[in-house]
Design a protein around this motif. Structure first.
Motif, short mmCIF file in Angstrom:
data_model
loop_
_atom_site.label_atom_id
_atom_site.label_comp_id
_atom_site.label_asym_id
_atom_site.label_seq_id
_atom_site.Cartn_x
_atom_site.Cartn_y
_atom_site.Cartn_z
N PRO A 212 7.32 -19.53 -3.50
CA PRO A 212 8.06 -18.42 -4.12
C PRO A 212 7.21 -17.15 -4.16
CG PRO A 212 8.48 -20.44 -5.32
CD PRO A 212 7.42 -20.77 -4.31
N GLU A 213 7.86 -16.03 -3.89
CA GLU A 213 7.16 -14.76 -3.69
C GLU A 213 6.30 -14.34 -4.88
OE1 GLU A 213 5.88 -12.33 -1.19
OE2 GLU A 213 7.94 -12.65 -0.52
N ALA A 214 6.83 -14.49 -6.10
CA ALA A 214 6.07 -14.04 -7.27
C ALA A 214 4.76 -14.81 -7.40
CB ALA A 214 6.90 -14.19 -8.53
N MET A 215 4.79 -16.12 -7.17
CA MET A 215 3.58 -16.92 -7.24
C MET A 215 2.62 -16.56 -6.11
SD MET A 215 1.83 -19.11 -8.91
CE MET A 215 3.04 -19.76 -10.07
N HIS A 244 7.18 -25.19 12.11
CA HIS A 244 7.49 -25.96 10.90
C HIS A 244 7.14 -25.11 9.69
CE1 HIS A 244 7.44 -30.30 12.73
NE2 HIS A 244 8.27 -29.49 13.35
N LEU A 245 7.45 -25.64 8.51
CA LEU A 245 7.15 -24.97 7.26
C LEU A 245 6.29 -25.87 6.38
CD1 LEU A 245 10.71 -23.59 6.46
CD2 LEU A 245 8.77 -22.26 7.30
N ASN A 246 5.31 -25.27 5.74
CA ASN A 246 4.57 -25.96 4.69
C ASN A 246 5.07 -25.43 3.35
OD1 ASN A 246 3.03 -27.28 6.57
ND2 ASN A 246 1.06 -26.56 5.82
N LEU A 247 5.71 -26.26 2.56
CA LEU A 247 6.08 -25.87 1.20
C LEU A 247 4.83 -26.15 0.37
CD1 LEU A 247 9.68 -27.39 0.98
CD2 LEU A 247 8.89 -25.33 2.17
N SER A 248 3.96 -25.14 0.27
CA SER A 248 2.60 -25.44 -0.16
C SER A 248 1.87 -24.18 -0.61
CB SER A 248 1.85 -26.09 1.00
OG SER A 248 0.48 -26.16 0.78
N PRO A 249 1.03 -24.32 -1.67
CA PRO A 249 1.08 -25.45 -2.58
C PRO A 249 2.21 -25.25 -3.59
CG PRO A 249 -0.61 -23.92 -3.29
CD PRO A 249 -0.04 -23.37 -2.02
N VAL A 250 2.74 -26.35 -4.06
CA VAL A 250 3.75 -26.31 -5.11
C VAL A 250 3.00 -26.25 -6.44
CG1 VAL A 250 5.71 -27.46 -6.18
CG2 VAL A 250 5.34 -27.63 -3.69
N GLU A 258 13.60 -23.26 -10.24
CA GLU A 258 14.53 -22.17 -9.97
C GLU A 258 13.98 -21.23 -8.90
OE1 GLU A 258 15.46 -23.88 -13.92
OE2 GLU A 258 13.60 -23.20 -12.93
N GLU A 259 12.68 -20.98 -8.95
CA GLU A 259 12.06 -20.12 -7.94
C GLU A 259 12.11 -20.76 -6.55
OE1 GLU A 259 8.16 -18.99 -9.18
OE2 GLU A 259 8.88 -17.80 -10.88
N TRP A 260 11.86 -22.07 -6.50
CA TRP A 260 11.94 -22.77 -5.22
C TRP A 260 13.38 -22.81 -4.70
CZ3 TRP A 260 8.49 -23.98 -1.66
CH2 TRP A 260 7.14 -23.99 -2.01
N ALA A 261 14.35 -22.94 -5.59
CA ALA A 261 15.75 -22.92 -5.17
C ALA A 261 16.08 -21.59 -4.49
CB ALA A 261 16.67 -23.16 -6.37
#
Length: 356
Positions: A212-215, A244-250, A258-261
């Motif tokens: 998420p952009e804010a993080m 590919h995409l890395n959803l990282s780090p969470v 909500e931010e990830w959504a």
């Protein structure tokens, strides 16, 4: 779009091993910054003025901007991984011009980790060609790839940034393009559009890391905006890369799901059908380190407010023997599943290769 070399690197000092200066790749790096002072050192990984000095904390970002190191890779070994890649290739660079607060590389190198370029690229490429040939044809699909042996070429650096310093990455992309049983792979947070001029032939996998952009604005210091990374996906697919995409780090905090959504919805909105059809993802929850936490307090304490959370973290010994902190296992299992459920709901086209 994307940060150019001038924003990331304004090199004033190049610490170089004499053997690296004697090689064409070392000479190339020096020629790109002709006004930089070249200081000969015995080891590019043990520079007293850079590594292990407490005072380097105060110059954390400045060191990354103004310093390069040149060395010769002494050990050529491909290390088994079987998570993101089948093998970790011998590094052709170490360190980074970017400054993500959670990066593990400074834990190994000391207080500052500017880019170190290894000049003996021909030896690395030759080793990889022989290693790939010894593997033969992959007998069965695995989580790394259905048919190809995957080699991570950027474990200790960001290859998109490395490609602004030397032609090492271009040489690796070109070499893997001629290997029908293997693929190169690297994760990146930098959009280097010069890589679009190469001809990867589908044999290099670029993994754009997104959060998420804010993080990202808080902890992904000096990286390209997440929206720029996402916007680059289709262009890299069109240029012949697998993307590919890395959803990282969470990073878990109030409102994180909500931010990830919102980010997943953005991916679904902007990526083309062609990009979606070839895309897959890795989901990696935050790992941090007590030593790095103490260092970060000296240059970016705000980031530590979200990265250092003893109330929800526990110590765990990593594969490389370091004592790191990760989210407590019982809670993390729940959070991983919640994010996977969200991925399935918002981006059903996105296959998750693994999550941890």
């Amino acid at each position: 779009m994307g940060t150019d070399r001038r924003d990331l690197l304004q090199v004033r000092t190049i610490y170089a091993e004499p053997a690296a200066l004697a090689l064409p790749r070392g000479q190339q790096v020096v020629s790109r910054w002709p006004e930089a002072e070249v200081v000969e050192v015995e080891s590019a990984l043990r520079i007293p003025q850079v590594h292990g000095a407490d005072t380097s904390v105060e110059r954390w970002v400045r060191t990354k901007t103004e310093v390069l190191a040149l060395g010769v890779r002494k050990t050529l070994t491909a290390r088994r991984n079987e998570r993101s890649a089948n093998w970790i290739a011998p590094s052709t660079a170490n360190g980074c011009a970017m400054a993500c607060g959670y990066c593990y590389v400074p834990r190994h190198k000391g207080y500052a980790n500017p880019i170190t370029v290894y000049a003996n690229i021909d030896e690395v490429v030759g080793y990889l060609q022989r290693h790939v040939a010894r593997q033969g044809v992959k007998a069965a699909p695995d989580q790394c790839d259905p048919t190809a042996w995957v080699y991570d070429i950027g474990e200790n650096s960001d290859a998109s940034v490395d490609a602004r310093v030397s032609d090492n990455v271009a040489d690796l992309v070109t070499a893997f393009a001629a290997m029908p049983t293997a693929k190169a792979s690297f994760a990146t947070k930098h959009v280097n559009r010069d890589l679009l001029d190469l001809d990867p032939q589908g044999r290099t996998r670029v993994r754009f890391s997104v959060m998420p952009e804010a993080m990202a604005k808080l902890v992904d210091v000096r990286t390209d905006p997440v929206r720029d990374r996402v916007a680059a996906v289709d262009d890299f697919v069109a240029a012949g890369y697998e993307v590919h995409l890395n959803l990282s780090p969470v990073i878990v905090h109030e409102g994180w799901l909500e931010e990830w959504a919102a980010l997943l919805d953005h991916l679904d909105d902007v990526l083309s059908p062609r990009a979606k059809a070839q895309c897959a993802a890795e989901v990696i929850f935050l790992t941090h380190n007590a030593g790095l936490h103490e260092v970060n307090l000296g240059w970016h304490p705000r980031g530590e407010e979200v990265l250092w959370r003893p109330d929800v973290q526990e110590v765990k010994r990593s594969q490389n023997g370091m004592d790191n902190v990760r989210y407590r296992a019982r809670w993390k299992a729940v959070w991983v599943q919640r994010l996977l459920d969200l991925v399935a709901e918002r981006t059903p086209w996105l296959t998750v290769r693994y999550a941890f």
